[in-house]
Scaffold this motif. Structure first.
Motif, PDB file in Angstrom:
ATOM      1  N   LEU A 159      62.031  -0.797  40.498  1.00  0.00           N
ATOM      2  CA  LEU A 159      61.666  -0.867  41.916  1.00  0.00           C
ATOM      3  C   LEU A 159      62.264  -2.109  42.576  1.00  0.00           C
ATOM      4  O   LEU A 159      62.779  -2.041  43.703  1.00  0.00           O
ATOM      5  CB  LEU A 159      60.144  -0.871  42.059  1.00  0.00           C
ATOM      6  CG  LEU A 159      59.433   0.450  41.721  1.00  0.00           C
ATOM      7  CD1 LEU A 159      57.918   0.265  41.769  1.00  0.00           C
ATOM      8  CD2 LEU A 159      59.860   1.551  42.673  1.00  0.00           C
ATOM      9  N   LEU A 216      52.701  -1.969  45.674  1.00  0.00           N
ATOM     10  CA  LEU A 216      53.737  -1.024  45.232  1.00  0.00           C
ATOM     11  C   LEU A 216      53.779  -0.934  43.714  1.00  0.00           C
ATOM     12  O   LEU A 216      53.825   0.183  43.151  1.00  0.00           O
ATOM     13  CB  LEU A 216      55.092  -1.469  45.780  1.00  0.00           C
ATOM     14  CG  LEU A 216      56.311  -0.713  45.241  1.00  0.00           C
ATOM     15  CD1 LEU A 216      56.264   0.757  45.627  1.00  0.00           C
ATOM     16  CD2 LEU A 216      57.601  -1.361  45.730  1.00  0.00           C
ATOM     17  N   TYR A 217      53.753  -2.072  43.026  1.00  0.00           N
ATOM     18  CA  TYR A 217      53.825  -2.057  41.558  1.00  0.00           C
ATOM     19  C   TYR A 217      52.624  -1.325  40.956  1.00  0.00           C
ATOM     20  O   TYR A 217      52.775  -0.520  40.014  1.00  0.00           O
ATOM     21  CB  TYR A 217      53.893  -3.488  41.023  1.00  0.00           C
ATOM     22  CG  TYR A 217      55.066  -4.281  41.539  1.00  0.00           C
ATOM     23  CD1 TYR A 217      56.242  -3.654  41.959  1.00  0.00           C
ATOM     24  CD2 TYR A 217      55.000  -5.679  41.645  1.00  0.00           C
ATOM     25  CE1 TYR A 217      57.318  -4.382  42.447  1.00  0.00           C
ATOM     26  CE2 TYR A 217      56.072  -6.413  42.129  1.00  0.00           C
ATOM     27  CZ  TYR A 217      57.224  -5.762  42.535  1.00  0.00           C
ATOM     28  OH  TYR A 217      58.275  -6.491  43.009  1.00  0.00           O
ATOM     29  N   THR A 219      50.652   0.902  42.441  1.00  0.00           N
ATOM     30  CA  THR A 219      50.677   2.320  42.799  1.00  0.00           C
ATOM     31  C   THR A 219      51.641   3.092  41.917  1.00  0.00           C
ATOM     32  O   THR A 219      51.369   4.244  41.533  1.00  0.00           O
ATOM     33  CB  THR A 219      51.079   2.472  44.279  1.00  0.00           C
ATOM     34  OG1 THR A 219      50.184   1.723  45.091  1.00  0.00           O
ATOM     35  CG2 THR A 219      51.023   3.930  44.706  1.00  0.00           C
ATOM     36  N   ALA A 220      52.770   2.484  41.558  1.00  0.00           N
ATOM     37  CA  ALA A 220      53.763   3.177  40.731  1.00  0.00           C
ATOM     38  C   ALA A 220      53.384   3.220  39.263  1.00  0.00           C
ATOM     39  O   ALA A 220      53.831   4.127  38.531  1.00  0.00           O
ATOM     40  CB  ALA A 220      55.114   2.492  40.889  1.00  0.00           C
ATOM     41  N   VAL A 233      53.590   6.568  46.423  1.00  0.00           N
ATOM     42  CA  VAL A 233      54.563   5.559  46.021  1.00  0.00           C
ATOM     43  C   VAL A 233      55.638   5.377  47.092  1.00  0.00           C
ATOM     44  O   VAL A 233      56.045   4.254  47.401  1.00  0.00           O
ATOM     45  CB  VAL A 233      55.196   5.945  44.671  1.00  0.00           C
ATOM     46  CG1 VAL A 233      56.249   4.917  44.268  1.00  0.00           C
ATOM     47  CG2 VAL A 233      54.135   6.059  43.594  1.00  0.00           C
ATOM     48  N   HIS A 236      54.619   3.166  50.079  1.00  0.00           N
ATOM     49  CA  HIS A 236      54.557   1.773  49.629  1.00  0.00           C
ATOM     50  C   HIS A 236      55.956   1.201  49.409  1.00  0.00           C
ATOM     51  O   HIS A 236      56.224   0.027  49.717  1.00  0.00           O
ATOM     52  CB  HIS A 236      53.736   1.666  48.350  1.00  0.00           C
ATOM     53  CG  HIS A 236      52.259   1.653  48.570  1.00  0.00           C
ATOM     54  ND1 HIS A 236      51.583   0.543  49.011  1.00  0.00           N
ATOM     55  CD2 HIS A 236      51.318   2.623  48.413  1.00  0.00           C
ATOM     56  CE1 HIS A 236      50.288   0.818  49.113  1.00  0.00           C
ATOM     57  NE2 HIS A 236      50.101   2.076  48.755  1.00  0.00           N
ATOM     58  N   PHE A 237      56.858   2.025  48.896  1.00  0.00           N
ATOM     59  CA  PHE A 237      58.225   1.569  48.666  1.00  0.00           C
ATOM     60  C   PHE A 237      58.925   1.268  49.989  1.00  0.00           C
ATOM     61  O   PHE A 237      59.633   0.254  50.119  1.00  0.00           O
ATOM     62  CB  PHE A 237      58.992   2.635  47.881  1.00  0.00           C
ATOM     63  CG  PHE A 237      60.417   2.266  47.599  1.00  0.00           C
ATOM     64  CD1 PHE A 237      60.734   1.355  46.614  1.00  0.00           C
ATOM     65  CD2 PHE A 237      61.452   2.839  48.330  1.00  0.00           C
ATOM     66  CE1 PHE A 237      62.053   1.009  46.366  1.00  0.00           C
ATOM     67  CE2 PHE A 237      62.762   2.506  48.085  1.00  0.00           C
ATOM     68  CZ  PHE A 237      63.071   1.592  47.098  1.00  0.00           C
TER      69      PHE A 237
END
Length: 574
Positions: A159, A216-217, A219-220, A233, A236-237
């Motif tokens: 990411l 983000l981290y 959620t992924a 995701v 958030h990305f």
């Protein structure tokens, strides 16, 4: 008969006259007390008046200029009569003299921590992204369908790589030269206001940016069996990409404004921008600071100093490009660069010296700050680590390396033209040199951090499991439900880890009243890893909690290791 009666009456009158005469004699022999007092008073008053007259005559004869000067020259006093006061003043002076040395030790250690995190983006992160992509493509081909495609750390690395690539492609459409001439056409006062606004915006972006990246981290990499409580995701990305791009643009405008100040003829803008650093003294010195607040300010100063170094590097690169990389022009920029760095160091020293003086903080506290920063580095190398070290530094200091690294890549690629095989070979050698510098820096930092952690007796905390916010909230919610249906006299309990829950509020008892004097008055009393000697009995061990009947449980006090991000000014007070 009549004669006898008259003689009797005459005798009685004579007797009465004799008695009256005797009484008069007694009164004459013993004078009245009031008259005696009055007489004494009058006598004393007469004597006092005579004494005053004599004293006046003597004083008037002694009053002379020579005698006054002699008295002023020969009179003495003894400082030892107030020994404690003067000893305290001397210790304050010694503390102020020790502040520059201890502060620069902390700043140097923090600088290399930020440098290690910054070099990680250029050196190890691309390699980790390549390894993660190779695993992503090779695991399905090998038929290992049961195994996980990517580990959580690898997902975060991929990411980060995608964010850097997308933001760099977006930054290529930003014209640095047009921005430079646009800013140069503004007046000095406008540029001064713009620069101040950029500093405030940079702190706002830093405080909120790491939250976006962490969201983000998580959620992924969140386990799939849990109930979905996020927007996905991809949103958030996109938020993370937008944040990194906007923050990089913000730092670019800041660097451009600094470049305009360097290239101005009268250097008035540079002087005004440097004087802005001294405004920090007015805004910080006369406020109440505790050890936890000073720790957050120190982290903010470390981040600010490292960011200023990178901005100065960008300014030098842009100016050297304009003068065809003439080394003589570097010596023209050198005095201004030294002046900016010297003003930054002087402001930090004066600010911390007076803050520690006004708040009675010892200079040894900076050693505790170094130990706390070293603990982050050592704990990130443990098997039970729950975050990458670069993210840990970002949370601790508010230093987010992605936007700054993105801007530096953009400036270097636009300033340095790579043509021919020899240029590619130089780039490869430079990359290998950066990897070598990163590895050596990491080894030295790890060894130094282990020494700091061992000196501060923090080795046991390395083996503690990471805190679980979700479980603690669930336990707290269940505990509140349990205590809602119990009697007020029920004994308070603690959660499974032994830490008293925040909702445990027991009824006041005699033991609770006696323990109230032992509990610290504020959260900041337990922030420092190594407490003061006089406060050893006041610090509560939050890892074990308080047990026993009738003891009033309170919210667990924060440790210095739990302080992460800060707000605009870097001085969040919890």
């Amino acid at each position: 008969m009549a004669d006898s009666l008259s003689t009797g009456l005459g005798e009685e009158k004579e007797k009465e006259k004799e008695k009256e005469g005797k009484e008069r004699d007694r009164r004459a022999a013993k004078p009245d007390k009031s008259q005696e007092k009055d007489g004494v008073t009058e006598t004393l008053g007469f004597n006092d008046k005579n004494g005053e007259r004599k004293g006046r005559k003597r004083n008037l004869s002694d009053l002379s200029l020579v005698r006054f000067i002699t008295t002023e020259l020969t009179r003495g006093y003894f400082l030892e009569h107030n020994e404690a006061k003067y000893t305290e003043r001397r210790e304050r002076v010694y503390t102020c003299l020790r502040i520059p040395k201890e502060l620069e030790k902390l700043m140097t250690f923090g600088f290399f921590l930020c440098l290690d995190t910054f070099l990680y983006v250029f050196t190890l992160l691309p390699l980790r992204v390549i390894l993660a992509l190779l695993r992503l493509f090779t695991v399905p081909c090998c038929g290992l369908s049961g195994s996980r495609l990517l580990q959580p750390a690898q997902v975060c690395d991929v990411l980060k790589g995608f964010i850097m690539v997308l933001c760099y492609s977006m930054m290529s459409y930003v014209d640095y030269s047009m921005m430079y001439h646009l800013i140069r056409g503004q007046s000095v006062i406008k540029l001064y206001i713009i620069y101040n606004m950029l500093e405030v915006a940079d702190r706002l972006f830093s405080s909120f940016g790491q939250d976006i990246l962490d969201a983000l981290y998580w959620t992924a990499t969140e386990p799939k069996e849990k109930k979905r409580a996020h927007i996905g995701v991809i949103p958030h990305f996109l938020m993370a990409v937008l944040y990194v791009f906007l923050h990089a643009i913000l730092i670019m405008v800041q660097a451009t404004t600094l470049n305009v100040a360097f290239n101005s003829h009268n250097k008035s803008l540079l002087t005004i921008m440097m004087s802005n650093n001294f405004v920090e003294i007015k805004g910080s010195v006369f406020k109440k600071f505790e050890k936890n607040n000073l720790f957050q300010m120190s982290n903010s100063d470390i981040k600010e100093r490292f960011t200023n170094y990178i901005l100065l590097l960008i300014v030098c690169l842009r100016n050297m490009e304009q003068f065809s990389w003439n080394p003589d022009h570097l010596w023209v920029l050198f005095p201004d660069v030294v002046m900016v760095i010297a003003s930054e160091v002087a402001v930090d020293v004066v600010k911390h010296a007076f803050i520690t003086k006004f708040n009675d903080i010892s200079a040894d506290v900076y050693g505790e700050y170094r130990a706390s920063l070293a603990f982050d580095l050592v704990s990130s190398r443990q098997k039970n680590a729950y975050t990458d070290y670069s993210d840990s530094v970002s949370r601790r200091m508010g230093f987010i390396p992605l936007p700054l690294a993105l801007l530096l890549i953009r400036v270097v690629t636009s300033s340095v033209k790579i043509q021919g095989s020899l240029s590619f070979m130089c780039v490869l050698l430079f990359y290998l040199g950066m990897i070598t510098l990163k590895v050596l820096n990491s080894i030295v930092l790890l060894g130094t951090s282990c020494m700091f952690v061992k000196t501060a007796n923090m080795e046991e905390k390395l083996f503690h499991p990471p805190p679980s916010v979700v479980s603690s909230r669930a336990n707290s919610r269940a505990h509140r439900t349990k205590h809602a249906h119990t009697a007020p006299q029920q004994e308070p309990t603690a959660d499974r880890g032994g830490v008293p829950l925040a909702s445990d509020v027991a009824q006041p008892t005699s033991m609770a009243d006696s323990a109230a004097n032992v509990l610290p008055k504020s959260d900041s009393d337990t922030f420092i890893t190594t407490p003061d000697d006089e406060d050893d009995d006041k610090i509560i061990n939050t890892d074990t909690g308080l047990e026993g009947e009738g003891v009033s449980h309170r919210t667990p006090k924060k440790d210095l290791l739990e302080i992460d991000r800060f707000t605009i000014c870097g001085n969040r007070i919890d």
